[in-house]
Design a protein around this motif. Structure first.
Motif, PDB file in Angstrom:
ATOM      1  N   ALA A   1       0.917  -1.153   0.181  1.00  0.00           N
ATOM      2  CA  ALA A   1      -0.004   0.056  -0.127  1.00  0.00           C
ATOM      3  C   ALA A   1       0.806   1.263   0.021  1.00  0.00           C
ATOM      4  N   LEU A   2       1.906   1.251   0.745  1.00  0.00           N
ATOM      5  CA  LEU A   2       2.775   2.161   0.949  1.00  0.00           C
ATOM      6  C   LEU A   2       3.653   2.502  -0.350  1.00  0.00           C
ATOM      7  N   THR A   3       3.298   2.950  -1.294  1.00  0.00           N
ATOM      8  CA  THR A   3       4.148   2.967  -2.588  1.00  0.00           C
ATOM      9  C   THR A   3       3.863   4.379  -3.241  1.00  0.00           C
ATOM     10  N   PHE A   4       4.710   5.159  -3.347  1.00  0.00           N
ATOM     11  CA  PHE A   4       4.535   6.579  -3.949  1.00  0.00           C
ATOM     12  C   PHE A   4       5.729   7.164  -4.305  1.00  0.00           C
TER      13      PHE A   4
ATOM     14  N   PHE B   1       7.387   0.387   0.316  1.00  0.00           N
ATOM     15  CA  PHE B   1       7.724  -0.058   1.884  1.00  0.00           C
ATOM     16  C   PHE B   1       6.616  -1.330   2.088  1.00  0.00           C
ATOM     17  N   SER B   2       7.217  -2.437   2.728  1.00  0.00           N
ATOM     18  CA  SER B   2       6.481  -3.461   3.141  1.00  0.00           C
ATOM     19  C   SER B   2       5.493  -3.415   4.369  1.00  0.00           C
ATOM     20  N   ASP B   3       4.873  -4.254   4.630  1.00  0.00           N
ATOM     21  CA  ASP B   3       4.182  -3.962   5.855  1.00  0.00           C
ATOM     22  C   ASP B   3       5.055  -4.360   7.091  1.00  0.00           C
ATOM     23  N   ARG B   4       6.218  -5.108   6.914  1.00  0.00           N
ATOM     24  CA  ARG B   4       7.169  -5.409   7.954  1.00  0.00           C
ATOM     25  C   ARG B   4       7.889  -4.023   8.122  1.00  0.00           C
ATOM     26  N   ALA B   5       8.083  -3.354   7.103  1.00  0.00           N
ATOM     27  CA  ALA B   5       8.834  -2.171   7.144  1.00  0.00           C
ATOM     28  C   ALA B   5       8.103  -0.956   8.044  1.00  0.00           C
ATOM     29  N   ILE B   6       6.606  -1.103   7.862  1.00  0.00           N
ATOM     30  CA  ILE B   6       5.845  -0.246   8.505  1.00  0.00           C
ATOM     31  C   ILE B   6       5.647  -0.388   9.890  1.00  0.00           C
ATOM     32  N   GLU B   7       5.632  -1.763  10.091  1.00  0.00           N
ATOM     33  CA  GLU B   7       5.598  -2.127  11.780  1.00  0.00           C
ATOM     34  C   GLU B   7       7.047  -1.473  12.430  1.00  0.00           C
ATOM     35  N   ARG B   8       8.113  -1.723  11.642  1.00  0.00           N
ATOM     36  CA  ARG B   8       9.250  -1.256  12.174  1.00  0.00           C
ATOM     37  C   ARG B   8       9.366   0.367  12.320  1.00  0.00           C
ATOM     38  N   MET B   9       8.625   0.846  11.551  1.00  0.00           N
ATOM     39  CA  MET B   9       8.867   2.337  11.458  1.00  0.00           C
ATOM     40  C   MET B   9       7.906   2.742  12.631  1.00  0.00           C
ATOM     41  N   GLU B  10       6.816   2.139  12.820  1.00  0.00           N
ATOM     42  CA  GLU B  10       5.754   2.492  13.923  1.00  0.00           C
ATOM     43  C   GLU B  10       6.297   2.263  15.375  1.00  0.00           C
ATOM     44  N   ALA B  11       7.200   1.480  15.391  1.00  0.00           N
ATOM     45  CA  ALA B  11       7.971   1.065  16.651  1.00  0.00           C
ATOM     46  C   ALA B  11       9.084   2.041  16.824  1.00  0.00           C
ATOM     47  N   ARG B  12       9.484   3.065  16.232  1.00  0.00           N
ATOM     48  CA  ARG B  12      10.532   3.903  16.352  1.00  0.00           C
ATOM     49  C   ARG B  12      10.156   4.719  17.772  1.00  0.00           C
ATOM     50  N   SER B  13      11.542   4.860  18.422  1.00  0.00           N
ATOM     51  CA  SER B  13      11.324   5.530  19.711  1.00  0.00           C
ATOM     52  C   SER B  13      11.675   7.185  19.352  1.00  0.00           C
ATOM     53  N   THR B  14      12.012   7.652  18.481  1.00  0.00           N
ATOM     54  CA  THR B  14      12.460   8.798  18.009  1.00  0.00           C
ATOM     55  C   THR B  14      11.663   9.181  16.748  1.00  0.00           C
ATOM     56  N   LYS B  15      11.707  10.578  16.273  1.00  0.00           N
ATOM     57  CA  LYS B  15      11.299  10.892  15.059  1.00  0.00           C
ATOM     58  C   LYS B  15      12.484  10.815  14.083  1.00  0.00           C
ATOM     59  N   SER B  16      11.847  10.750  12.806  1.00  0.00           N
ATOM     60  CA  SER B  16      12.879  10.702  11.707  1.00  0.00           C
ATOM     61  C   SER B  16      13.756  12.084  11.677  1.00  0.00           C
TER      62      SER B  16
END
Lengths: 356, 356
Positions: B48-51, B198-213
């Motif tokens: 889904a996250l393709t842009f 980005f795969s769903d696996r990648a999105i999961e890891r992004m959502e688990a970040r503890s700091t902002k990009s």
């Protein structure tokens, strides 16, 4: 007639469709040099390090900040709308400790407020402020701020996204050290590039960094070899060639009209619009309004989104809604570059009258 | 016929010059959705996250890395040319501890070398590799790497700048979690956008970040609200509208030709060129050459820059010089998208023969 992109003249759409040259082709390098020289003219600066960043306006903001700030630095940001807030967020992502000075949205800062901020945070490396707040339509007077900051050893960073090409922007005279804008507002070029300029004072501070910039793509220590000819035009990234064609043409149009004449036209068109809006009973939100963006209160009981939709569907006119605290409560009417014309204003006023 | 930009077809130059719509105009949102859907098709993914990122290919690299890495993370990077080295630099700017696995330029990695890297650095969050090394012309086989990484709990990040639209790129089948490309290579669109996925696996890891990009401009946690329709298409930044028109047309051309047919054409053209270059006594540098970029050794005693200049001035043909360790020692001949044609190859071979 929204908050941008503004209407793009046919000459620019013609220019953008020229065959794509290589980014190291001597002919392209010549176009790029011409573009940088014209950016200097519209910014009224002699700064050597003046070029279009390969991204939209917000990439320009990020370019200024990631190159001038590093972890351990302090910075001051003046916030009176969305874009001051973004600058704060961006400064924090650079690892800086940020001191925010906030006033109500729609207000502008006095010189005294700048002086107080400087006195309160004497260790700050930089102060950032928005010249033309696109979210509120407020114009910020920048006279005297540069001297104040330089006396305190601070850099002066300015967001000129909605002013360049429509309001006076005097980089050298006002002592601005780092500035960015967008192409899609008063330059009437499609979005995709962000003209930036750095003073020698800013370059000195960048060269004294102890860490690399947090962005590779926007790292000026490498970009300057491509844009200013040092180091034999070293390849960094592939520039957006066709967008540079468009910006070159847009800047040529600005300079053909003449900067002073263009700024005067924006003022005249603003006065015509203001007069009409007031006759319709609409009130301006900012005390000190931009000519290029006119932010007015939506009357009680009016569904603002429905009216915007009707303007688009029936009259082919786009205006903007409110952002942030003004969401649902304001309209933002752009008078930017090509769009700042009597014909547009008269049509909009008639259409708005019909809708209201 | 350099390492990009490739020749842009007239249809795309026509598309880029359409009137600039607003970035929130419903018509433009429709164009953007169509563009994202076609990017999915050329990446052979359901992600889904393709842009398209609003910057050139290197902004795509930075988008992947600033969103997936944060201080304290470990990452592995496989380096066999300039772009692997850039990935390392970029990973370090994200605050990650980077383990680089280096082999000589021009070589490709074996699956065993990936397995050894994973075994040596079991705590790494991600492994990054270049599918098509634009600096050396080496193609990297990616089969089996995804499984290896996923078994070890790592993400698989890939640079497909010079392969997308010319070589097979199978995001879902190969288990790629984050990938970027450029528009100006085998898609034959002007430079200015970087298609990412980005795969769903990648999105999961992004959502688990503890700091902002570390980048605001490239922060996917905000961008996804605009590109995937969540949160009511919230405004983030002004997209480069006309560039999206161009990419939409470029992708339509790719899909009209058919991905498989297009990849086969690149292979056939590569074989035709290889045959001719070998007859001229020129040797390929990589063991496992790309079809899209052909990197050959400059013969002893030949002034390579003078020949490139003559090709440009007398024959209107651009080829690339060597980068990094190959500077002055190699030519890089692109066969990308529209440029991968028999007519171009025959003209270049005749011109090169005349110059040598």
């Amino acid at each position: 007639m929204g908050p941008g992109p503004s209407t793009v003249p046919a000459r620019i759409l013609q220019a953008i469709s020229a065959p794509t040259l290589g980014h190291l082709d001597p002919q392209y390098i010549e176009y790029m040099d011409e573009t940088c020289e014209m950016i200097r003219q519209v910014y009224r600066t002699q700064n050597a390090l003046t070029f279009p960043v390969s991204g939209t306006g917000m990439a320009g903001m990020e370019t200024i900040l990631v190159n001038l700030l590093e972890p351990g630095d302090e910075a001051i940001v003046m916030i009176n709308g969305v874009f001051g807030g973004r600058m704060k967020d961006n400064m924090e992502r650079c690892g800086a400790t940020v001191h925010a000075v906030e006033i109500p949205w729609g207000k502008s800062f006095s010189l005294d407020q700048f002086a107080e901020a400087v006195a309160a945070h004497p260790k700050a490396k930089m102060l950032g402020v928005v010249h033309a707040e696109t979210s509120t339509g407020a114009l910020q007077d920048l006279g005297g701020v540069g001297d104040l900051l330089h006396d305190a050893g601070m850099l002066f960073a300015v967001d000129a996204v909605t002013s360049l090409g429509g309001h006076d922007v005097r980089v050298d005279q006002w002592g601005i050290d780092a500035i960015y804008s967008g192409t899609q507002k008063c330059l009437s070029c499609p979005p995709g590039l962000s003209p930036v300029s750095f003073s020698d004072r800013a370059i000195e501070r960048m060269e004294a960094r102890s860490t690399k910039s947090r962005s590779w793509y926007l790292d000026v220590s490498m970009l300057k070899n491509y844009y200013t000819g040092g180091g034999g035009r070293a390849y960094h990234h592939t520039a957006p060639i066709n967008m540079v064609y468009a910006l070159r043409e847009a800047l040529a149009i600005v300079l053909e009209e003449g900067l002073d004449a263009r700024i005067a036209r924006h003022r005249e068109m603003h006065e015509l619009l203001r007069d009409g809006l007031q006759k319709l009973g609409l009130c301006y939100i900012p005390d000190h309004s931009l000519c290029t963006l006119n932010c007015v209160t939506v009357p009680e009981g009016v569904d603002e989104a429905a009216i915007r939709r009707r303007l688009l569907d029936e009259f082919d006119i786009e205006i903007g809604g409110g952002l942030g605290v003004f969401a649902g409560k304001a309209w933002r009417i752009g008078l930017m570059g090509e769009s700042a014309s009597q014909k547009n204003i008269l049509t909009l006023l008639a259409a708005l009258e019909a809708c209201l």
